[in-house]
Design an enzyme around this catalytic site. Structure first.
Site, short mmCIF file in Angstrom:
data_model
loop_
_atom_site.label_atom_id
_atom_site.label_comp_id
_atom_site.label_asym_id
_atom_site.label_seq_id
_atom_site.Cartn_x
_atom_site.Cartn_y
_atom_site.Cartn_z
N CYS A 136 0.82 -1.21 0.00
CA CYS A 136 0.00 0.00 0.00
C CYS A 136 0.86 1.27 0.00
CB CYS A 136 -0.93 -0.01 1.20
SG CYS A 136 -0.12 -0.47 2.75
N HIS A 168 -2.44 5.49 6.22
CA HIS A 168 -1.06 5.94 6.49
C HIS A 168 -0.98 7.40 6.02
CE1 HIS A 168 0.05 1.70 6.79
NE2 HIS A 168 -0.25 1.47 5.54
P1 NAD Z 1 -5.19 -11.04 6.19
O1 NAD Z 1 -4.56 -11.76 7.32
O2 NAD Z 1 -6.23 -10.03 6.46
O3 NAD Z 1 -5.82 -12.10 5.19
C1 NAD Z 1 -5.13 -13.24 4.78
C2 NAD Z 1 -6.13 -14.34 4.46
O4 NAD Z 1 -5.42 -15.48 4.01
C3 NAD Z 1 -6.96 -14.79 5.64
O5 NAD Z 1 -8.30 -14.78 5.20
C4 NAD Z 1 -6.54 -16.22 5.92
O6 NAD Z 1 -7.67 -17.00 6.23
C5 NAD Z 1 -5.99 -16.64 4.58
N1 NAD Z 1 -4.90 -17.64 4.68
C6 NAD Z 1 -3.95 -17.76 5.61
N2 NAD Z 1 -3.12 -18.78 5.31
C7 NAD Z 1 -3.57 -19.29 4.15
C8 NAD Z 1 -3.15 -20.36 3.33
N3 NAD Z 1 -2.08 -21.08 3.64
N4 NAD Z 1 -3.87 -20.65 2.20
C9 NAD Z 1 -4.96 -19.91 1.87
N5 NAD Z 1 -5.39 -18.86 2.63
C10 NAD Z 1 -4.71 -18.57 3.75
O7 NAD Z 1 -3.99 -10.42 5.35
P2 NAD Z 1 -4.02 -9.11 4.46
O8 NAD Z 1 -3.86 -7.92 5.32
O9 NAD Z 1 -5.15 -9.19 3.52
O10 NAD Z 1 -2.64 -9.25 3.67
C11 NAD Z 1 -2.53 -10.08 2.53
C12 NAD Z 1 -1.33 -9.62 1.72
O11 NAD Z 1 -1.59 -8.29 1.28
C13 NAD Z 1 0.00 -9.57 2.48
O12 NAD Z 1 1.05 -9.84 1.57
C14 NAD Z 1 0.07 -8.13 2.92
O13 NAD Z 1 1.39 -7.70 3.17
C15 NAD Z 1 -0.52 -7.44 1.72
N6 NAD Z 1 -1.09 -6.10 1.97
C16 NAD Z 1 -1.83 -5.87 3.10
C17 NAD Z 1 -2.32 -4.59 3.32
C18 NAD Z 1 -3.12 -4.25 4.54
O14 NAD Z 1 -3.16 -3.09 4.92
N7 NAD Z 1 -3.79 -5.17 5.18
C19 NAD Z 1 -2.09 -3.59 2.39
C20 NAD Z 1 -1.39 -3.88 1.22
C21 NAD Z 1 -0.87 -5.14 1.03
#
Ligand code: NAD
Length: 339
Positions: free
Chosen positions: A140, A220
């Protein structure tokens, strides 16, 4: 129709699913979860076939009243492309299975550049992802930095960038992260990793970043200083920003000087989940110094800005739109927004 699967239906995955479902040229063929949760019920309610990582847990889901369509391998058989939105660091282990099932894959910013070899931002390097099998959509913060730096670089040439990111402690639904009452230098070392991450998309930019975490859950805030190579004016910069499809201006006349008021605005605009897909540049902060240094504040909705980039990455990799402009327009229109 491009058949899209979302592996990891969490903060980012559920938003990508809804954004994909809104596109005229894409459909969601499945989403995945590891355990029953409120999000899993919603996936059922939205009609997204729900797959699970460990099929032995199927009875646990069914006892909770959640229908399961199969395991993740089943899901991969049904899609052209998978968006991996599993937690940071988990996604890289899935590469082998994506290769096995011969599907294209997109990872998120929590994974390293090397997992895909192409780090992506629609406005900066759409063509690099055109037809590619593997792409990583940057984080992000990196997305927000890339949008504004590339814009300034194209117009004026950017000699150097210094930026400080004031980051949210947790996403709104997070109950295990903090801080509750501190400003945390994260990292305490300078520079932070964000500058090198920008260089995975914009390799020639000279950039130093610092970062800290504060007790807030929404957005942010970036403080940015860019040294420009050519003469710039405040009005000229504002005109450029106004034309960018993914950067919005927070008008001075609105009186908005915080992230809390932006959250209220997003809700009042009936944005789904209060999402702000666009970077939010505060008009009154935009200033140009006597040596052509550009200064500004921009707020970045961490849960939302990468969502639209994922949709464009799908189109680029599937060669479904020849240019970034075409894809960005389609994505924005389908979601009903113009920055
Ligand atoms: P999150 O924890 O909210 O969601 C992750 C999901 O993946 C959960 O629903 C979980 O059930 C599922 N999961 C976990 N292990 C798994 C597996 N082995 N197989 C299939 N599903 C599985 O995470 P998020 O915040 O959505 O982050 C996801 C990615 O996006 C990360 O790389 C993070 O760095 C990136 N990201 C996050 C944000 C943010 O602000 N949250 C912003 C930009 C990028």
């Amino acid at each position: 129709m491009i058949k899209v699967a979302i592996n990891g239906y969490g903060t980012i995955g559920k938003r990508v699913a809804d954004a994909v479902a809104a596109q005229p040229d894409m459909e969601v063929v499945g989403v995945s979860k590891t355990r029953p949760s409120g999000e899993a019920y919603i996936a059922n309610e939205r009609g997204y076939p729900l797959y699970i990582a460990d099929i032995e847990k199927k009875p646990v889901f069914e006892q909770a009243g959640i229908a399961v369509a199969g395991d993740v391998e089943e899901m991969l058989k049904k899609c052209d492309i998978v968006v991996d939105a599993t937690p940071g660091g988990v996604g890289k282990a899935n590469k082998a299975i994506y290769e096995l099932f011969n599907v294209k894959a997109i990872w998120q910013g929590g994974e390293k550049h090397e997992v895909a070899g192409i780090s992506f931002n629609s406005s900066c390097n759409y063509e690099d992802a055109y037809g590619a099998d593997f792409v990583r959509v940057v984080s992000c913060n990196t997305t927000g930095l890339c949008r504004i730096i590339h814009l300034a670089d194209e117009a004026y040439g950017v000699k150097s960038v210094f930026s400080t990111m004031v980051r949210r402690g947790s996403d709104p639904g997070g109950i295990k992260k903090g801080p509750v009452d501190a400003i945390v230098l994260n990292p305490v070392t300078i520079p932070s990793h964000h500058g090198p991450d920008v260089n995975t998309v914009l390799p020639t930019i000279d950039i130093v970043t610092t970062a800290m975490i504060v007790p807030t859950t929404f957005m942010h805030m970036h403080v940015i200083r860019m040294e420009l190579a050519r003469e710039a004016s405040r009005d000229g910069v504002l005109d450029l920003i106004r034309k960018h499809p993914r950067i919005g201006i927070v008008k001075g006349a609105s009186g908005i000087t915080s992230t809390a008021e932006l959250r209220e605005l997003a809700s009042d605009m009936n944005r789904p989940r209060g999402d702000l897909w666009e970077s939010c540049v505060y008009e009154d902060s935009v200033s140009v110094g006597t040596n052509n240094e550009l200064y500004l504040f921009q707020a970045i909705h961490q849960e939302a800005d990468v969502v639209v980039e994922n949709v464009d990455a799908i189109r680029a990799m599937m060669k479904a739109a020849d240019t970034a402009e075409e894809s960005i327009k389609m994505t924005n229109e389908a979601l009903g927004f113009s920055a």
